[in-house]
Design an enzyme around this catalytic site. Structure first.
Site: not given
Length: 285
Positions: A4-6
């Protein structure tokens, strides 16, 4: 798991290093973005937004990340991902999955864009932490180890041999990304609950659909960060699989990070920050 966004940190770092973006690069973010065979959206509905590149990271905009990341050729983006350690075992000497990172030449229409915000690839927690450790270490990736060394029977200490370091991005790019990530933890960012009193913190949230048996069920919520942001001493990765009391990384993983980092900094006797976080505008007019 899909990060995801990491993993947007990789996309932003690559865009900066390739000089196709700067922290104050101005982007007009629509409510929807059509690319290839898919229409992309952000986590929350919004009207047209005017965000800087720093704001894209602070607010974790999928659309903004695509608009920045597509300026970097797919093969080049894959190279950065692999240099950051994705797609290969860390070499730590323990059983681990190398994760999944398909060659850029095989990315289908939508995958070219989903990998930019952490979908369509997978990694393990140590790999994810290693990305942030590289940014903390002025762009140099050092292979991790579990044991720092050992003391022999005769009392002599033997350090674990250091792996070959890799300069993934420049020190300047790494410092800039750290400053941009500080915007994630201050008011207006997605992880104000990751703050640590007395210390500047830089990090990134992640809220990914959880891949299970060929489909999606639940979420993977995460926050990975470092402190003190101006001269990082520690990186901590918090990954929560299928949380039940909320699912956003900023809500469920960030508080865990804050508690762990608060303890660890005190335990290591790391001095508090003496400077303030830089004020990088998240929006433009």
């Amino acid at each position: 798991f899909e990060p995801g966004s990491t993993s947007k940190v990789i996309t932003i770092a690559a865009a900066l290093e390739e000089k196709v973006a700067q922290p104050l690069t101005e982007l007009t973010i629509p409510n929807r973005l059509k690319r290839a065979d898919r229409t992309f959206r952000d986590a929350e509905e919004h009207g047209v937004e005017k965000l800087t590149a720093a704001g894209v990271l602070a607010k974790s905009s999928n659309i903004g990340t695509i608009m920045l990341g597509e300026k970097v050729p797919a093969a080049t983006m894959e190279r950065y991902m692999r240099q950051f350690g994705l797609g290969a075992e860390t070499g730590v000497g323990l059983p681990e999955s190398p994760g999944i990172l398909a060659p850029a030449g095989t990315w289908n229409g939508s995958q070219r864009y989903t990998v930019l915000f952490g979908q369509g690839l997978s990694l393990n927690t140590l790999q994810a932490a290693q990305v942030f450790a590289t940014i903390a270490n002025d762009g140099v990736r050092v292979p991790p180890s579990v044991v720092s060394g050992y003391t022999a029977a005769d009392g002599t200490y033997h350090a674990t041999p250091a792996g070959e370091p890799v300069q993934v991005v420049s020190a300047e790019t790494a410092r800039t990304v750290r400053q941009m990530m500080e915007g994630v933890v201050i008011e207006g960012g997605t992880a104000v609950k990751a703050a640590v009193p007395g210390y500047r913190v830089a990090g990134k949230t992640g809220t990914a659909q959880r891949a299970v048996k060929g489909g999606y069920s639940g979420y993977t919520a995460s926050f990975i960060g470092m402190a003190p942001a101006e001269d990082p001493a520690l990186v901590i990765a918090v990954i929560l699989q299928d949380p039940v009391k909320g699912h956003y990384g900023g809500e469920v993983a960030a508080p865990v990070f804050s508690e762990l980092m608060t303890y660890a900094l005190a335990h290591r006797k790391v001095p508090p920050s003496t400077t303030k976080s830089p004020e990088i505008p998240s929006t433009w007019q």
